[in-house]
Design an enzyme around this catalytic site. Structure first.
Site, PDB file in Angstrom:
ATOM      1  N   HIS B 154       7.624  -2.050   3.773  1.00 40.87           N
ATOM      2  CA  HIS B 154       6.584  -3.084   3.722  1.00 40.87           C
ATOM      3  C   HIS B 154       5.520  -2.806   4.795  1.00 40.87           C
ATOM      4  O   HIS B 154       4.320  -2.837   4.523  1.00 40.87           O
ATOM      5  CB  HIS B 154       7.235  -4.459   3.921  1.00 40.87           C
ATOM      6  N   GLU B 155       5.987  -2.510   6.011  1.00 39.27           N
ATOM      7  CA  GLU B 155       5.041  -2.237   7.105  1.00 39.27           C
ATOM      8  C   GLU B 155       4.277  -0.936   6.848  1.00 39.27           C
ATOM      9  O   GLU B 155       3.088  -0.826   7.139  1.00 39.27           O
ATOM     10  CB  GLU B 155       5.775  -2.164   8.449  1.00 39.27           C
ATOM     11  N   HIS B 158       1.461  -1.605   4.687  1.00 40.97           N
ATOM     12  CA  HIS B 158       0.327  -2.160   5.440  1.00 40.97           C
ATOM     13  C   HIS B 158      -0.481  -1.039   6.088  1.00 40.97           C
ATOM     14  O   HIS B 158      -1.710  -1.094   6.137  1.00 40.97           O
ATOM     15  CB  HIS B 158       0.823  -3.102   6.546  1.00 40.97           C
ATOM     16  N   GLU B 231       0.237  -9.621   1.809  1.00 41.10           N
ATOM     17  CA  GLU B 231       1.702  -9.608   1.923  1.00 41.10           C
ATOM     18  C   GLU B 231       2.330  -9.300   0.565  1.00 41.10           C
ATOM     19  O   GLU B 231       3.264  -8.510   0.477  1.00 41.10           O
ATOM     20  CB  GLU B 231       2.210 -10.950   2.461  1.00 41.10           C
TER      21      GLU B 231
END
Lengths: 185, 322
Positions: B154-155, B158, B231
């Site tokens: 997930h990071e 980003h 997100e």
């Protein structure tokens, strides 16, 4: 009138250049991703002798299996081409999987710190190879799609952009038993 | 497959717009100060709009600080530390980050840990090459390898989408706006200013006062406007990298059930985190207002979407007593 024609020529020219550059950039990224897989494979080749050395003393009766790993490793190291490499890797994976499965029978091995460290290293290397392949295949999909859909296919055909090969997992690899090496929580 | 190049361009545009707005807000406030307090822009006043120039300098300085030192400031303020490679869990984390860097095809980011029991994670930096991923030790103890992988993916998403650029800038510039707003408010409420205000047409400076009063809110809105969609996209990106949405879904469930707020996070950094460290009620709502004012999407909705991606049925809704 003449300006309109020149305008159209100009726009088409820009489009040709940008499509060509896009395809070339993507092709380079595919090659780079292929190179990344090889970096990870090399890492695994380096780790395997360590593992064999460490477990040799414990696994007196499995010398055959260990020898098979060593053989598969040397075979995989000299293989070339996407297809051949995939097959050799599959054989190596299979023999490694057997060693991991056999290690379950040796409680001493499972509590050895060196072995545990090596296991985590090998586990992450396996994952890294898998993810590097996955990324390679993603890029190949992207590249081949761009190469084949209209209007990009006109440029690809004219400049002879070859399609890239997928790195497909061979049967043996798919049947690999899953080894859970995660830390105890 | 998410087209990250498109997201990058979008984020770069947003960041440029943010910096533009930031400098304009500073210029307006500086100009207002010149007009109201120093009688600038009139023959009687100072020959030189000193407050405007000062505001411009401050804005430039803050922007440069945010761009070149933002991630360092953020990591420092959160007490992030480098990995200790002797600890097996840290080694595992480093390995997981390497895996996800390969899966996303980006450079290996720096990895930090925060020694805190609250399970959370964040990514910061301005581009792929100077990015950093930071994870709390609470997350490492709570989650297993697969789940940690989901969070790291997930990071990584980003980073790949360059959300980190905008997020980092927002964090630092938000602090700048809040400081300036404090100064502005003090000026308005003092008696000396009240006398001066009477001498000038109220139509001109009313918007200026409003701006000064509302600037903290503008900052908040900025942070909120940028986060929710990102997100969801990062969750989708994580599913793409790991090919395992279930891992991330389980991670979210565990973090939700643990329910430990992260004490070191502030309003200026909350939007950077994996799940909202401040645990506000508003996050659980899906109404239009909550969409506008909240930094994070409802965690249950994120979980449900991930289960949907995995082709699994929606999990049982958590009981309120849990």
């Amino acid at each position: 009138m003449i300006f309109v024609i020149w305008g159209i020529v100009f726009v088409v020219g820009i489009w040709i250049i940008s499509t060509y550059n896009n395809l070339t950039a993507l092709r380079l990224r595919v090659q780079n991703a292929w190179h990344q897989i090889n970096v990870q494979l090399k890492r695994r080749y380096d780790l395997i002798p360590n593992l064999v050395e460490t477990v040799k003393g414990y696994m007196q009766f499995e010398q055959d299996t260990l020898q098979k790993v060593i053989d598969a490793r040397s075979k995989a190291m000299v293989s070339t081409g996407v297809k051949q490499a995939a097959e050799a890797q599959g054989a190596l994976n299979e023999s490694l999987g057997k060693v991991f499965a056999l290690m379950e029978n040796y409680p001493d091995l499972k509590s050895n710190k060196n072995v545990l460290d090596l296991q985590e290293e090998l586990a992450t290397t396996e994952n890294q190879i898998a993810f590097a392949r996955q990324y390679y295949n993603d890029l190949v999909t992207q590249y081949n799609t761009k190469r084949q859909v209209f209007p990009g296919n006109v440029i690809a055909g004219f400049f002879k952009f070859q399609p890239s090969e997928f790195f497909s997992a061979p049967e043996a690899e798919m049947a690999l038993p899953k080894v859970n090496l995660s830390l105890q929580r | 497959m998410i087209d990250f190049a498109q997201r990058q361009v979008h984020n770069q545009r947003c960041s440029a717009a943010l910096v533009g707005c930031f400098i304009v807000v500073f210029l307006i406030i500086g100009g207002a100060a010149d007009y109201l307090y120093l009688d600038g822009f009139t023959p009687a006043g100072a020959p030189f709009p000193i407050a405007t120039v000062f505001a411009l300098g401050l804005a430039t300085f803050t922007t440069l600080t945010a761009y070149y030192g933002g991630s360092g400031l953020i990591l420092g303020s959160l007490g992030a530390e480098k990995l200790d490679i002797q600890i097996p869990e840290h080694r595992e984390l480093r390995n997981i980050v390497t895996e996800m860097a390969l899966a996303s095809g980006s450079a290996m980011p720096q990895v930090y840990v925060i020694y805190d029991p609250a399970p959370n994670a964040l990514a910061t930096g301005t581009n792929e090459k100077n990015a950093a991923i930071c994870v709390t030790t609470g997350l490492l103890t709570l989650l297993d390898r697969e789940e940690t992988q989901g969070v790291v993916a997930h990071e990584m998403s980003h980073i790949r989408n360059e959300d980190i650029l905008l997020m980092t800038l927002v964090s630092i510039l938000l602090g700048g706006i809040a400081i300036l707003a404090d100064f502005g408010q003090r000026g308005i409420y003092s008696a000396r200013t009240g006398r001066r205000l009477g001498q000038k047409s109220p139509l001109i400076f009313l918007p200026l006062i409003l701006l000064i009063a509302l600037s903290p809110l503008i900052g908040r809105l900025l942070a909120m406007a940028v986060s929710r969609q990102r997100e969801y996209l990062a969750d989708a990106g994580a599913a793409q990298y790991t090919r395992n949405p279930g891992g991330l879904a389980r991670a979210l469930e565990k973090i939700r059930d643990a329910g430990i707020p992260f004490q070191k996070a502030s309003r200026g950094t909350a939007h950077l985190f994996f799940t909202n460290p401040l645990r506000r009620r508003l996050d659980d709502s899906e109404s239009g207002l909550a969409n506008l004012l909240s930094t994070h999407p409802p965690i249950d909705r994120r979980i449900a979407l991930l289960y949907e991606m995995a082709g699994l049925a929606k999990p049982a809704v958590r009981s309120l007593t849990a």
